[in-house]
Scaffold this motif. Structure first.
Motif: not given
Length: 450
Positions: A249, A256, A270
């Motif tokens: 991110d 992520m 995200y």
């Protein structure tokens, strides 16, 4: 005086007993047939299936011996059709896998024994039945082509089958599952130039293989083996099974991952619907990345001029992927803060909002594996390069002593083209950790023949 110390005896024992027979048939030097039978017994299997029979048969038709092929003999110098089918066995398991075993441990501060392995008197040979169809052809005495198609069916696969923990065991070796491998193999050899002083040859090989799971145990259609990072799915080939890394991110530098059931490319924004920032075993899923590469081959050339010869051989693999554990530890925030050597890629670690990178911020630590370290290990490598010179034959004849003198320079593993970030993409493993890469070697030599 005391004699030499006795040699230590091995703590294991393994025995096998085999016998075989073969019959060949030749029909007017045009058609040939071979039949074999083999009986094998192994102490590694249970008494119910210790012995197995394996058979094979093959035929070959030399078409150039037929009268109707004579008009083509001016340009087609060889044509053979071949076919075979046969079975083989695999016994690559432990020596006592079929027996009931106990182990020693500590319980309440005292020596104790425990039940370590269930017996399996039905454990037997893994069998492979392979069919081959191919041809060999030569054109103008210069170009040779070998082609082979194969289909290999593996039955009674020797696999460690998981057991309910209520049994007291986690797994048991059994004959379970079936798998099919199918592919082609091609070999081409071409003498481009062949004169008194010049010789130029090109050769290449190529193989393509696919695999498919046909049957599992317990009637399952899918078995996910997290420890081996493999997903077995009936009707599909072997794929890597692990969390799919979605990126970092750009706002907070957090790693992520795609949620189970979702896949995608590396991104830097995200999306809570398809992604999560919390690593867990629930993220493991079929990545769709093949566990074994489908394309393998090589090519090379030989150029000769009088006594000078240059030879080069290349090897390549396409579609290969490998889990790079060295890179996992060399891009670890924990290892970096502990003072361990790190990859230069750590210079690109996330530092501030807006940074676009695949390495999370230093305040994030990931202890589990994901596709970030599942790297493309396809490669092209110059395996061998040789430059040699043979002294003229007239010089050798004048000595009446030397038959030949050759000076040579040889280089091995001279260069490799790959995107893999580890030490050696040619490593025969799906996981790399602490392996030494193939060395680059240079050799000067003199060969004298009397």
């Amino acid at each position: 005086p005391p004699g030499p110390a006795p040699e230590s005896e091995p703590t294991y024992k393994y025995e096998s007993f085999s016998f075989s027979g073969r019959a060949d048939y030749d029909l007017k030097q045009k058609s040939y047939a071979t039949f074999t039978g083999r009986s094998d017994a192994s102490s590694r299997f249970g008494k119910s299936n210790r012995r197995a029979m394996f058979y094979s048969g093959g035929v070959m038709w030399d078409m150039m011996q037929e009268a109707f092929m004579r008009p083509a003999s001016t340009w087609l110098t060889n044509l053979q059709l071949k076919a075979s089918v046969g079975s083989t066995g695999n016994s690559s398991i432990g020596n006592y896998t079929h027996l009931s075993l106990s182990g020693n441990t500590q319980y309440g501060g005292e020596q104790a024994s425990y039940y370590a392995q269930f017996p399996n008197s039905d454990l037997g040979w893994e069998k492979q039945i392979q069919t081959n169809v191919g041809l060999t052809a030569s054109f103008f005495g210069k170009l040779t082509l070998d082609f082979n198609w194969y289909n290999r069916k593996t039955k009674n696969m020797l696999m460690s089958m998981p057991l309910p923990y209520t049994t007291g065991m986690s797994a048991m070796m059994k004959n379970i599952g079936e798998m099919t491998n199918r592919g082609i193999e091609v070999e081409i050899n071409y003498d481009i130039v062949r004169t008194k002083d010049w010789y130029v040859n090109f050769h290449t090989t190529y193989s393509y293989n696919t695999n498919k799971i046909d049957k599992l145990f317990y009637g399952l259609d899918q078995w996910d083996n997290k420890g081996a990072l493999i997903s077995y799915i009936v009707g599909k080939g072997l794929n890597y099974y692990m969390p799919i890394f979605a990126g970092v991110d750009e706002q907070d530098g957090a790693p992520m991952w795609y949620k189970n059931g979702y896949k995608g490319d590396i991104v830097h924004e995200y999306n809570p619907e398809t992604m999560t920032k919390t690593y867990s075993d629930d993220l493991y899923q079929d990545t769709g990345v093949k566990y074994k590469p489908s394309h393998n081959g090589g090519f090379g050339f030989t150029i000769g001029w009088k006594g000078l010869t240059l030879n080069a051989d290349f090897a390549y693999v396409l579609g290969k992927h490998m889990v790079n554990m060295d890179y996992f530890y060399a891009t670890s925030a924990i290892n970096a803060t502990a003072g361990f050597n790190q990859s230069k890629d750590m210079l690109n670690v996330w530092k501030k909002p807006g940074d676009i990178t695949d390495l999370p911020g230093m305040n994030y630590s990931v202890s589990g594996l994901d596709t970030r370290v599942l790297q493309n290990a396809s490669f092209l490598r110059l395996k061998n390069l040789t430059l040699a010179y043979d002294l003229p034959k007239t010089w050798m004849a004048a000595t009446r002593f030397f038959e030949n003198v050759r000076f040579s320079f040889t280089g091995r593993n001279i260069f490799t083209i790959t995107k893999y970030k580890g030490g050696d993409p040619e490593l025969d493993s799906n996981l790399a950790l602490g392996f030494f890469p193939g060395t680059r070697q240079y050799t000067l030599g003199v060969e004298v023949t009397f």
